[in-house]
Design an enzyme around this catalytic site. Sequence first.
Site, mmCIF file in Angstrom:
data_model
loop_
_atom_site.group_PDB
_atom_site.id
_atom_site.type_symbol
_atom_site.label_atom_id
_atom_site.label_comp_id
_atom_site.label_asym_id
_atom_site.label_seq_id
_atom_site.Cartn_x
_atom_site.Cartn_y
_atom_site.Cartn_z
ATOM 1 C CB SER A 139 -0.884 0.018 1.255
ATOM 2 O OG SER A 139 -1.519 1.269 1.430
ATOM 3 C CE1 TYR A 152 -4.445 -1.929 4.835
ATOM 4 C CE2 TYR A 152 -3.411 0.139 4.203
ATOM 5 C CZ TYR A 152 -3.983 -1.063 3.863
ATOM 6 O OH TYR A 152 -4.099 -1.407 2.535
ATOM 7 C CE LYS A 156 -1.547 -3.670 3.223
ATOM 8 N NZ LYS A 156 -1.625 -4.912 2.431
#
Length: 247
Positions: A139, A152, A156
């Site tokens: 991402s 998150y 990532k």
Amino acid sequence: MNGFSSSLLANKTVLVTGAGKGIGRACALMAAKCGAQVIAVARTQADLIALQNEHPSHIQVWQEDITSPHFLDRVLSLNELHGLVNNVGTNKVANMFDQADEDLDIVLDLNLKSLYRTAKAALTPIKKAGGGAIVNMSSQMAYVGSPGRTLYCMSKHGVEGLTKAMGVELAPLGIRVNSVCPTFVLTPMTKPMLENEEFKEFVYNMIPMKKLATTEDVANACLFLLSELASMVTATSIKVDGGWTAQ
């Protein structure tokens, strides 16, 4: 698809996880259109059947939970594998004060640990095939921070470290490992977030190109990395972010 030949991945077997919807579905369809024999993995049988109906001669489906030992055993038992799109993930959006403790394990287990375990299982059939390529779905949040996304971003950033280390370690075996780092894509996971007008405005203001990525935009990058067009590309990432991380 305009830039890709229907024989780009001819005689290649490619496994795509999270293939039932969104980016994974687009990757599976595009790989099939490029001549690959695709193993599409997802938990929902209806999604898999709909996908297989698009290219029945090139797509076989596995209804599996990719965190299960049974799935990993199936991957290990493959006679050969030339490509893996490691495409699963989740997000638990909250500020750190409100983030539930169990969310830490949920996000890291799916976004990072499952990618490692799937890739490790895939190495055996890829090695049997004489080499191949792994694409880890990352991402733009692997390169920046954002409010409400500590878990998150952490996961990532970990995917990027994993990709670099795998790429370096496996290069002598003819196995290339790269990541693709999309900006926001309209998928079932992001749709509820983008229905918030304030958040939607924030996203568009952060993307210099002033548009979201499509699932095909992301699949294009994945297919390039799976193919021999990227034969000298490993241990790095392609950002499909419309310029977000350049600012």
